[in-house]
Scaffold this motif. Sequence first.
Motif, PDB file in Angstrom:
ATOM      1  N   ARG A 196       4.226  -3.606   5.689  1.00 35.60           N
ATOM      2  CA  ARG A 196       5.055  -4.701   6.483  1.00 35.60           C
ATOM      3  C   ARG A 196       6.409  -4.868   6.129  1.00 35.60           C
ATOM      4  NH1 ARG A 196       1.856  -8.768   4.820  1.00 35.60           N
ATOM      5  NH2 ARG A 196       3.171  -9.303   3.289  1.00 35.60           N
ATOM      6  N   THR A 197       6.940  -4.620   4.919  1.00 33.91           N
ATOM      7  CA  THR A 197       8.121  -4.742   4.615  1.00 33.91           C
ATOM      8  C   THR A 197       9.245  -3.320   5.157  1.00 33.91           C
ATOM      9  OG1 THR A 197       7.713  -6.021   2.633  1.00 33.91           O
ATOM     10  CG2 THR A 197       9.813  -4.965   2.750  1.00 33.91           C
ATOM     11  N   LEU A 198       8.630  -2.449   5.108  1.00 39.11           N
ATOM     12  CA  LEU A 198       9.335  -1.085   5.303  1.00 39.11           C
ATOM     13  C   LEU A 198       9.226  -0.754   6.648  1.00 39.11           C
ATOM     14  CD1 LEU A 198       8.647   1.253   2.173  1.00 39.11           C
ATOM     15  CD2 LEU A 198      10.505  -0.556   2.546  1.00 39.11           C
ATOM     16  N   SER A 199       8.115  -1.140   7.531  1.00 42.92           N
ATOM     17  CA  SER A 199       8.191  -0.926   9.028  1.00 42.92           C
ATOM     18  C   SER A 199       9.165  -1.722   9.413  1.00 42.92           C
ATOM     19  CB  SER A 199       7.058  -1.358   9.311  1.00 42.92           C
ATOM     20  OG  SER A 199       6.809  -1.027  10.955  1.00 42.92           O
ATOM     21  N   PRO A 200      10.076  -1.152  10.599  1.00 38.24           N
ATOM     22  CA  PRO A 200       9.875   0.165  11.270  1.00 38.24           C
ATOM     23  C   PRO A 200      10.654   0.983  10.702  1.00 38.24           C
ATOM     24  CG  PRO A 200      11.100  -1.164  12.741  1.00 38.24           C
ATOM     25  CD  PRO A 200      10.798  -2.045  11.449  1.00 38.24           C
ATOM     26  N   ASP A 201      11.208   0.853   9.943  1.00 35.36           N
ATOM     27  CA  ASP A 201      12.271   1.973   9.361  1.00 35.36           C
ATOM     28  C   ASP A 201      11.469   3.242   8.784  1.00 35.36           C
ATOM     29  OD1 ASP A 201      15.138   0.468   9.593  1.00 35.36           O
ATOM     30  OD2 ASP A 201      13.557  -0.972   8.833  1.00 35.36           O
ATOM     31  N   VAL A 202      10.351   2.884   8.073  1.00 32.70           N
ATOM     32  CA  VAL A 202       9.696   3.890   7.189  1.00 32.70           C
ATOM     33  C   VAL A 202       8.236   3.784   7.781  1.00 32.70           C
ATOM     34  CG1 VAL A 202       8.796   4.991   5.071  1.00 32.70           C
ATOM     35  CG2 VAL A 202      11.156   3.976   5.420  1.00 32.70           C
ATOM     36  N   ASP A 203       7.633   4.878   8.122  1.00 38.36           N
ATOM     37  CA  ASP A 203       6.149   5.104   8.388  1.00 38.36           C
ATOM     38  C   ASP A 203       5.409   5.017   7.190  1.00 38.36           C
ATOM     39  OD1 ASP A 203       4.005   4.840  10.331  1.00 38.36           O
ATOM     40  OD2 ASP A 203       3.774   6.868  10.702  1.00 38.36           O
ATOM     41  N   VAL A 204       4.603   3.974   6.942  1.00 41.42           N
ATOM     42  CA  VAL A 204       4.154   3.971   5.600  1.00 41.42           C
ATOM     43  C   VAL A 204       2.485   4.154   5.898  1.00 41.42           C
ATOM     44  CG1 VAL A 204       3.181   2.311   3.736  1.00 41.42           C
ATOM     45  CG2 VAL A 204       5.764   2.198   4.617  1.00 41.42           C
ATOM     46  N   LEU A 205       2.079   5.157   5.269  1.00 41.86           N
ATOM     47  CA  LEU A 205       0.533   5.530   5.370  1.00 41.86           C
ATOM     48  C   LEU A 205      -0.091   5.151   3.904  1.00 41.86           C
ATOM     49  CD1 LEU A 205       0.488   9.199   6.640  1.00 41.86           C
ATOM     50  CD2 LEU A 205       0.420   6.802   7.847  1.00 41.86           C
ATOM     51  N   ALA A 206      -1.358   4.347   3.858  1.00 39.79           N
ATOM     52  CA  ALA A 206      -1.879   4.502   2.360  1.00 39.79           C
ATOM     53  C   ALA A 206      -3.310   5.271   2.458  1.00 39.79           C
ATOM     54  CB  ALA A 206      -2.243   2.961   2.259  1.00 39.79           C
ATOM     55  N   ILE A 207      -3.308   5.674   1.332  1.00 36.58           N
ATOM     56  CA  ILE A 207      -4.654   6.652   1.031  1.00 36.58           C
ATOM     57  C   ILE A 207      -5.988   5.829   0.662  1.00 36.58           C
ATOM     58  CG2 ILE A 207      -5.750   8.544  -0.101  1.00 36.58           C
ATOM     59  CD1 ILE A 207      -3.588   9.310   1.984  1.00 36.58           C
ATOM     60  N   GLN A 208      -6.925   5.808   1.532  1.00 34.50           N
ATOM     61  CA  GLN A 208      -8.246   5.148   1.035  1.00 34.50           C
ATOM     62  C   GLN A 208      -9.026   6.031   0.515  1.00 34.50           C
ATOM     63  OE1 GLN A 208      -9.108   1.909   0.539  1.00 34.50           O
ATOM     64  NE2 GLN A 208     -10.192   1.175   2.184  1.00 34.50           N
ATOM     65  N   TYR A 209      -9.409   5.851  -0.953  1.00 30.28           N
ATOM     66  CA  TYR A 209     -10.310   6.725  -1.497  1.00 30.28           C
ATOM     67  C   TYR A 209     -11.660   6.180  -1.197  1.00 30.28           C
ATOM     68  CZ  TYR A 209      -6.272   6.919  -4.837  1.00 30.28           C
ATOM     69  OH  TYR A 209      -4.884   6.963  -5.391  1.00 30.28           O
ATOM     70  N   PRO A 210     -12.708   7.028  -1.152  1.00 27.22           N
ATOM     71  CA  PRO A 210     -14.069   6.744  -0.811  1.00 27.22           C
ATOM     72  C   PRO A 210     -14.893   5.952  -1.708  1.00 27.22           C
ATOM     73  CG  PRO A 210     -13.909   9.210  -1.484  1.00 27.22           C
ATOM     74  CD  PRO A 210     -12.538   8.472  -1.512  1.00 27.22           C
ATOM     75  N   GLY A 211     -15.872   5.200  -1.476  1.00 29.58           N
ATOM     76  CA  GLY A 211     -16.650   4.386  -2.338  1.00 29.58           C
ATOM     77  C   GLY A 211     -15.864   2.892  -2.590  1.00 29.58           C
ATOM     78  N   ARG A 212     -15.203   2.366  -1.594  1.00 30.70           N
ATOM     79  CA  ARG A 212     -14.568   1.160  -1.632  1.00 30.70           C
ATOM     80  C   ARG A 212     -14.343   0.508  -0.152  1.00 30.70           C
ATOM     81  NH1 ARG A 212     -10.911   3.257  -5.631  1.00 30.70           N
ATOM     82  NH2 ARG A 212     -12.535   4.856  -5.262  1.00 30.70           N
TER      83      ARG A 212
END
Length: 258
Positions: A41-57
């Motif tokens: 939320r903070t870095l957009s739209p200047d940086v496209d932020v992706l977050a990795i979702q590990y399995p099992g949660r």
Amino acid sequence: MTTLTTSAWVRRFHPADDAATRLICFPHAGGSATYFHPVSRTLSPDVDVLAIQYPGRQDCRFEACVEDLFEMADLVIEALHPWLDRPVSLFGHSMGATIAYEVARRLEAGGHAPLGLFASGRRAPSRHRDERVHRADDDGIVAELLRLDGTDAQVLHDPDLRRMILPAVRADYRAAETYRCVPGSTVGCPVIALVGDADPHVTVDEASGWRDHTTGPFDLKVFPGEHFYLNDHAPAVMKTITDHISEPIAKPITEPIT
């Protein structure tokens, strides 16, 4: 511009199609992609932020957990292939820093060298401690999570929620505690290590050991605080990130990480 569809592994909370760079974020043991929602939320739209979702949660809780960080990195690379159309930087906290390092190695081997690797709250890959939290009973693992203060205590004291989250937490700890890096392995991108000065899981010296794992520039940032120092120092952490990304962000940082 082609519209990309996120996979089960990738969360994109605030799409920034016009951003020049992407920041890929890797959660801590027991953590989930939503930890980085405020960062996005903070870095957009200047940086496209992706977050990795590990399995099992969370929404992936019925998927088998991964108990090996090398396998985890291989699976992440597969999920990231569609997102390598522009420069990327990697940010990982705790176990996530180790995964980010292994992903950086694979990216470089595939000709997609990242702009930089931010390794937060984690010892250098070659610095080993004999930790065995993953062998503890459920109460022992809960005690460790409470000690680190990174998980809502109400969640840990709710029997149903405990049963839901502890398998992933145990798997993550097993993966992190049994990881041994390839001797002499390095990346060529800049590495920026971030650490709390009172972190029980990593000393400043152990964090400084990251300099041995890059042939590029190295920087060390020390913050007041323990393992989750970044929750109290979100503006400074954000500034560290944006200062090392090719197009600095002028947007004021006011959002906390949690």
